[in-house]
Design a protein around this motif. Structure first.
Motif, short mmCIF file in Angstrom:
data_model
loop_
_atom_site.label_atom_id
_atom_site.label_comp_id
_atom_site.label_asym_id
_atom_site.label_seq_id
_atom_site.Cartn_x
_atom_site.Cartn_y
_atom_site.Cartn_z
N SER A 1 -2.92 10.60 -6.12
CA SER A 1 -4.15 10.21 -6.80
C SER A 1 -4.77 11.43 -7.48
N GLN A 2 -5.67 11.16 -8.41
CA GLN A 2 -6.30 12.26 -9.14
C GLN A 2 -7.12 13.18 -8.26
N THR B 1 4.20 7.99 1.60
CA THR B 1 4.21 6.77 2.42
C THR B 1 4.79 5.58 1.65
N ILE B 2 4.56 5.55 0.34
CA ILE B 2 5.17 4.45 -0.40
C ILE B 2 6.63 4.75 -0.68
N CYS C 1 -6.74 14.35 -5.24
CA CYS C 1 -6.03 15.43 -4.54
C CYS C 1 -5.97 16.64 -5.46
N SER D 1 0.34 14.90 3.57
CA SER D 1 -0.86 15.56 4.09
C SER D 1 -1.06 15.35 5.58
N TYR D 2 -0.33 14.39 6.15
CA TYR D 2 -0.52 14.11 7.58
C TYR D 2 0.46 14.89 8.46
N CYS E 1 0.10 12.33 0.69
CA CYS E 1 0.26 11.31 1.74
C CYS E 1 0.61 9.96 1.10
N LEU E 2 -0.02 9.71 -0.05
CA LEU E 2 0.18 8.42 -0.71
C LEU E 2 1.62 8.24 -1.19
N SER F 1 -0.15 12.81 -11.18
CA SER F 1 0.44 11.53 -11.60
C SER F 1 -0.62 10.45 -11.76
N SER F 2 -1.85 10.76 -11.39
CA SER F 2 -2.97 9.83 -11.56
C SER F 2 -2.62 8.42 -11.07
N PHE F 3 -2.30 8.33 -9.79
CA PHE F 3 -1.93 7.04 -9.22
C PHE F 3 -3.04 6.00 -9.38
N THR F 4 -2.61 4.79 -9.67
CA THR F 4 -3.54 3.68 -9.70
C THR F 4 -3.07 2.69 -8.65
N GLU F 5 -3.77 1.60 -8.56
CA GLU F 5 -3.38 0.59 -7.59
C GLU F 5 -1.94 0.11 -7.85
N SER G 1 0.64 2.43 -6.62
CA SER G 1 0.69 2.46 -5.16
C SER G 1 1.46 1.28 -4.61
#
Lengths: 461, 458
Positions: free
Chosen positions: B46-47, B111-112, B49, B142-143, B107-108, B70-74, B77
Motif C-alpha cells: 500500500s502507499q 500474505t496474498i 508503507c 512486516s510480521y 505484509c500485504l 505499487s500503490s495497492f488498491t482493493e 489485494s
C-alpha cells in the motif's frame, strides 16, 4: 508544455495545470500511478491522524509493528489533560498470528490496556494485514465493550482500501458511534463543536479563546485536545464549525442527517479567512444573540490592531518574493494563497495530495496566471517546478523539506512538524515571521545555485 | 510528564507492544537498497508503507528519500499485485531511469502470495526492463523480525542477484558494514584504505544519505556500491561481515555461491571490537597496521585513561538494535560502566545470551529485554534509576520525565544532526562516543553538584 517533458509521466499530464495556458481542465481524485514516487499515504494514516488526538481513549493498532511505530506521537497534538494518545499501542502481529488469526491476541491486548489505563473509550485500528486475514474486528470490539462497559470502536482503516481520504471517512464513522450517547441537558443554545483542528502547537486553544470572547460555548474539540465524553454529547451543539474539510466533513454530514446540526466550513489560517470564519459563526447566532456580531467585530479589530503594524514590517521585506505550496489537503492551500498575498508574495506553484475537483477549480480561480496547479505530485516534478519558477520559499511537509533545502530554497513546515501555532491572528504573525526568517536567511547566499547565478550576473554586467 | 501513564509496577504482557523499540522489515530493506548506486527502492504494498518509510528515513537523515510504491488498491489485494508491479517497473524505468529497482515486499503482498521473481520475469519478457538494468527483490513481511532483518535480507539479495565468480580470485576484501550510518561506512572504508586494503563495501550509503548541499536535487547521488562492484564481490579473497544479525546472511550466501570465505564480527564499536576488526582485516588482506591507525587507537585509549574516574560505576540504560547493543555494551563494560537495563525490540534468543556473557562481571543485576519495548524499559528505569540513557530519539520522553541525561545512538534519531557525518565506529568513532557520554555526564554534574563539589578542572 515542453518544460515538463522530462519530469512528468504521460499518465499524469492532466493532473498538472498551468493557469492561463489552457482553459481549466484537471483530473484528480484518482489512484496514484504505480511506480510514481507519490507523496501520498494510506487509509490507516488518514484514520490515525484524525483520531489520535482524542487524549483519554486508548488507540490500539491491530497489525504488525510498523504501522504503530511510524505513527507514535506523530503529530505533536497537545492535550491539556490526559496524554494516553502519546503512547503507542500495537498487537505487534507475528507470523503465527497471521496464519492462525489475531483475534485472541487483540482481545487480550484490549483487556490489558483497559484494565491498566481505565480509558473512556478504545479505538482499534485495522491495518492491511487484518483486512486480508479476516479477523472479525467488530465482534472482538463488541465482546470487550460488553465485558468492560466502555465503547470499543473498530476503525476500518485497512491501508489498501484507498488513500488518506478514505481513512478520514473511516475515522468519522468511528467517531459517529460515540456521538449522541451522552447527556445534553443544560447545554447553551450558543454552542458549537470545533471540527478539523488537531491542536498542533496548541492551536485549538487559541481558537477556543476567540469563540469564548464571542460568547460561544465549545462542546467538543474534534479532535485536538479531544475527550470521549465531549464527543458523546457533541449532538447537543447548535452548529458544527468545520476546518480541514477533507478530514471531518463526513462527520459533520452524518451529524446533520441524524441530528439536524448544520455546519459551516471555515479556515483559521491567514487574516481574511480567520476573520471570515468568526464572522460566519457570529452571523449564524445573530438571531439568538443580537450583540454577537459587534463583539466579534471588536475582537477582530483588537487582534488586527496588534497584528497589522507588525505584519507591515514583514510585508515590506517580502513583497515580490515567490512561494510554492504542496500540502496534504487542498483547503489549507486556499488560505495559504491568500496569506501569501497579504504578505505581498505571489504563489507560483500550488498542489495537494488529495484535492477534489471542486478544490482545484477554486484554486484555479484564486491563483494568478502562470501558476502551476498540481495533484498528487512527486519529488522529481516538484523539484523541477521549484527550479523553473525560482521560488523563494516552499511550504510543505516532512518529505518536501529536504527537497527545498537541497535546492537552496527556504521552507516552512505547515504540517505535522510545525513548532509554532499558525492558526488564528497570532498564527498569521507566526507564519509571517517563519516565512521571513527562512526567505531572508543569509544562508542562501552560500548555496551554489545562487552563487553561480550571482557569478553569471556579474559576468553579464 | 509525557509518559505519566506508565506505572512502575510491572505485569507480564503477552499480547501487547507499548512504545516499540523496533520497527518493521521494509524500512531496513529500503535503507539497504539506497546503498546501491543509482538504485530506486520500491515498496510492493500500500502507499502508506512507502510514505512512512520515506518520512522516517528523511527525518533521520535530513535527506530526500525516493522510493516507488505499487500503490495497492482493493483490487490488487484480491487479485494479486502483478499488474501494479509490472506497470510500476515500466513507469520507473521510463521516467526515473534507475540502474536498479530494488523491490521489497510488505505484509500485504506477502500474505496474498505475490511471487516477485516471477513478476519480474514477466516484466522482462514484456520488455519493460531495459538492457543493462536490473530488478532485484527481498522478501520482507512486516510480521517477521524487525527493520534489522529487513536490512539483512536486502543485503543478502545483493549477493543473490549480482555476485559471481569469474574464475579468477582478486586480493580485494568485501566489507559488509551492517545497519550503520553513512558516516560509519565512510570511516570503515577510511580505515581499510589507511591499511592499504582494496575493498568493496556493500551496501554503502555514504554520499547517498549524507550528500552535500550542491544546490541541485539529485535523484541518484554520487555514492553507493555499483552493480559492477557487486558482481566482483564473488572474486574477492574474503568477506568481513560486521554485525551478526545484519550482515551474516549476505556473507554466508557469498561463501556458498562464490566460495568467498567470510569472517563475522561484532560491529567495530569501542576499543576491543575495533581491535578485532583491524586484526581480522590485517590477517585477511595480509597487510600490516600502519602507524596512523595506531595513533588513532592510542588517542582513544588516552581519553579512556584520562577520564576513567568519571565512567566507573555509572549505571546506563540502553535501547537499540541487537548488533549495536552487543558492541556498545561490551565497550561500556570495558570502561567500567554498568549497563543495567538493556532492551531491543528485535526478537532473538542468542542476543540475550550474548549480553549475559558480556555483563557477567558487572556487579549489579542486569535486565535484558529481547524482545522488549520502551514501556517495559521505562518501568525498569523507574524501579532502578540510571545515570545515563543511550538509544534512539524516542528515549527523550523517558529522559525528560525521569530527568536522566540522554546520548542519542541508533535508529531513528529524529531531533539531532551529526550521526550522518560523524561515525561511532572505529577508534575515532569511539572517541566521539566517549565525548558524547562525558559531555552528558559532566554537564549534569556541573548542573547538579553542590557548590563545594563544583570543579573548574575535570
Amino acid at each position: 508544455m515542453s518544460h515538463d517533458a522530462h519530469s512528468i509521466f504521460e499518465e499524469r499530464k492532466d493532473q498538472v495545470l498551468r493557469k492561463g495556458e489552457k482553459p481549466y481542465r484537471m483530473t484528480c481524485d484518482k489512484d496514484s500511478l504505480a511506480g510514481a514516487v507519490s507523496q501520498r499515504a494510506c487509509v490507516f494514516c488518514g484514520s490515525r491522524v484524525v483520531l489520535y488526538p482524542i487524549a483519554d481513549a486508548v488507540h490500539l493498532v491491530h497489525g504488525p509493528i510498523g504501522c504503530a511505530a511510524y505513527t507514535w506521537d506523530i503529530r505533536g497534538a497537545l492535550s491539556s489533560g490526559p496524554e494516553l494518545h502519546r503512547l503507542s499501542f500495537s498487537t505487534d502481529l507475528q507470523e503465527k498470528d497471521v496464519i492462525f488469526g489475531g483475534e485472541e491476541k487483540l482481545t487480550k491486548a484490549l483487556v490489558e490496556l483497559i484494565d491498566r489505563h481505565d480509558p473512556k473509550a478504545a479505538f482499534v485500528y485495522s491495518t492491511c494485514i487484518v483486512g486480508i486475514i479476516g479477523d472479525d474486528l467488530e465482534a472482538v470490539c463488541r465482546k470487550v465493550a460488553r465485558e468492560k462497559n466502555i465503547p470499543v470502536i473498530p476503525v476500518q482503516s485497512e491501508g489498501f482500501k484507498g488513500n488518506k481520504r478514505a481513512g478520514y471517512h473511516a475515522a468519522c464513522k468511528a467517531m459517529f458511534q460515540l456521538v449522541g450517547t451522552g447527556d445534553i441537558q443544560g447545554l447553551s443554545p450558543l454552542s458549537i463543536n470545533i471540527l478539523g483542528d488537531f491542536n498542533l502547537a496548541g492551536e485549538i486553544w487559541i481558537i477556543r479563546e476567540y469563540f469564548q470572547r464571542m460568547g460561544i460555548r465549545v462542546i467538543a474539540n474534534i479532535t485536538g485536545d479531544g475527550r470521549v465524553d465531549d464527543l458523546r454529547r457533541a449532538h447537543g451543539a447548535a452548529l458544527n464549525v468545520v476546518q480541514c474539510a477533507g478530514s471531518t466533513m463526513d462527520l459533520a454530514q452524518m451529524m446533520e442527517e441524524k441530528f439536524g446540526i448544520p455546519s459551516l466550513r471555515v479556515s483559521y489560517f491567514g487574516v481574511e479567512d480567520m476573520a471570515e470564519s468568526l464572522y460566519s459563526v457570529a452571523r449564524f447566532f445573530e438571531n439568538h444573540d443580537p450583540q454577537i456580531m459587534e463583539r466579534t467585530r471588536q475582537l477582530v479589530r483588537d487582534e488586527l490592531s496588534i497584528l497589522y503594524p507588525r505584519l507591515q514590517e514583514y510585508r515590506k521585506a517580502l513583497t515580490g518574493k515567490k512561494a510554492a505550496i504542496y500540502v496534504g489537503g487542498a483547503f489549507k492551500a486556499f488560505s495559504l494563497v491568500k496569506a501569501f498575498r497579504l504578505l505581498g508574495m505571489s504563489v507560483v506553484l500550488v498542489g495537494s495530495q488529495t484535492g477534489t475537483e471542486q478544490d482545484y477549480r477554486e484554486l484555479h480561480e484564486i491563483t494568478d496566471d502562470g501558476t502551476i496547479i498540481v495533484d498528487d505530485s512527486n519529488p522529481l516534478e516538484l523539484s523541477s517546478f521549484l527550479k523553473e519558477k525560482d521560488v523563494d520559499i516552499f511550504v510543505g511537509g516532512v518529505k518536501e523539506r529536504p527537497i527545498a533545502y537541497k535546492l537552496g530554497v527556504g521552507f516552512c513546515d505547515h504540517n505535522h512538524e510545525r513548532k509554532e501555532p499558525l492558526e488564528g491572528f497570532i498564527g498569521m504573525l507566526n507564519f509571517a515571521r517563519e516565512v521571513h526568517t527562512s526567505v531572508m536567511s543569509p544562508v542562501w547566499r552560500f548555496v551554489p545555485r545562487r552563487t553561480r547565478a550571482l557569478g553569471a550576473a556579474g559576468l553579464m554586467g | 510528564m509525557l509518559l505519566r501513564h506508565t506505572p512502575s509496577e510491572i505485569k507480564e504482557r503477552k499480547a501487547l507492544n507499548v512504545n516499540p523499540a523496533k520497527t518493521c522489515q521494509p524500512i531496513g530493506a529500503m535503507y539497504a537498497a539506497l546503498g546501491i548506486h543509482g538504485c530506486l527502492p520500491h515498496s510492493h504494498g500500500s502507499q502508506g508503507c512507502c510514505a512512512y518509510h520515506r518520512s522516517t528515513l528523511t527525518r533521520h537523515y535530513k535527506e530526500p528519500v525516493l522510493a516507488g510504491t505499487s500503490s495497492f488498491t482493493e483490487g490488487a489485494s484480491v487479485f494479486g499485485g502483478q499488474a501494479n508491479l509490472v506497470q510500476a517497473i515500466d513507469n520507473m524505468f521510463t521516467v526515473y531511469n534507475p540502474e536498479v529497482i530494488a523491490v521489497h515486499t510488505t505484509c500485504l503482498s506477502e500474505t496474498i502470495g505475490d511471487d516477485i521473481p516471477q513478476i519480474a520475469r514477466k516484466a522482462e519478457a514484456d520488455g519493460k526492463i531495459p538492457k543493462g538494468r536490473f530488478v532485484i527483490h527481498a522478501s520482507t513481511p512486516s510480521y517477521v523480525g524487525s527493520h534489522v532483518t529487513g536490512f539483512s535480507s536486502m543485503t543478502k539479495s545483493m549477493v543473490d542477484y549480482f555476485a559471481r565468480f569469474s574464475g579468477k580470485r582478486t586480493d580485494t576484501i568485501n566489507i559488509i558494514p551492517g545497519y550503520v550510518e553513512p558516516s560509519d561506512m565512510e570511516e570503515i572504508k577510511r580505515l581499510a584504505a589507511e591499511m592499504g586494503v582494496k575493498n568493496i563495501m556493500f551496501p554503502d550509503t555514504s554520499n547517498v544519505m549524507n550528500s552535500p548541499q550542491t544546490g541541485r536535487f539529485e535523484m541518484y547521488p554520487r555514492g553507493g556500491v555499483t552493480v559492477e562492484a557487486l558482481a566482483r564481490t564473488g572474486d574477492s579473497s574474503g568477506t568481513l561481515a560486521l554485525g551478526k544479525l545484519a550482515s551474516s546472511a549476505a556473507a554466508r550466501a557469498l561463501d556458498i555461491k562464490c566460495k568467498v570465505p567470510c569472517e563475522i564480527l561484532d560491529l567495530p564499536i569501542g576499543l576491543n571490537n575495533t581491535d578485532l576488526f583491524i586484526d581480522a582485516l590485517r590477517k585477511m588482506a595480509g597487510v600490516s597496521v600502519p602507524e596512523s591507525v595506531n595513533v588513532d587507537r592510542g588517542r582513544l585509549l588516552d581519553i579512556i585513561t584520562d577520564m576513567h574516574q568519571y565512567f566507573y560505576g555509572k549505571k546506563v540504560g540502553l535501547v537499540g538494535d541487537p548488533d549495536h547493543l552487543v558492541a556498545l555494551t561490551e565497550f561500556l563494560v570495558s570502561i567500567d560502566m554498568w549497563p543495567v537495563h538493556i532492551v531491543t525490540g528485535t526478537p532473538g534468543k542468542a542476543f540475550e545470551k550474548r549480553i549475559r556473557e558480556i555483563t557477567r562481571e558487572v556487579p549489579h543485576e542486569v535486565n535484558v529485554g529481547a524482545p522488549g519495548d520502551m514501556f517495559l524499559f521505562h518501568q525498569w528505569v523507574k524501579n532502578e534509576p540510571v545515570d545515563l540513557l543511550m538509544g534512539n530519539t524516542y528515549l527523550k520522553y523517558i529522559a525528560r520525565d525521569e530527568d536522566i541525561p540522554l546520548v542519542r545512538f541508533g535508529f531513528p534519531i529524529l531531533d539531532r544532526v551529526g550521526h550522518s557525518y560523524f561515525p561511532t565506529v572505529g577508534y575515532r568513532g569511539g572517541m566521539r562516543l566517549l565525548e558524547k557520554i562525558l559531555d552528558a555526564l559532566l554537564d549534569r554534574k556541573d548542573r547538579d553538584d553542590p557548590e563545594e563539589g563544583f570543579e573548574l578542572v575535570m
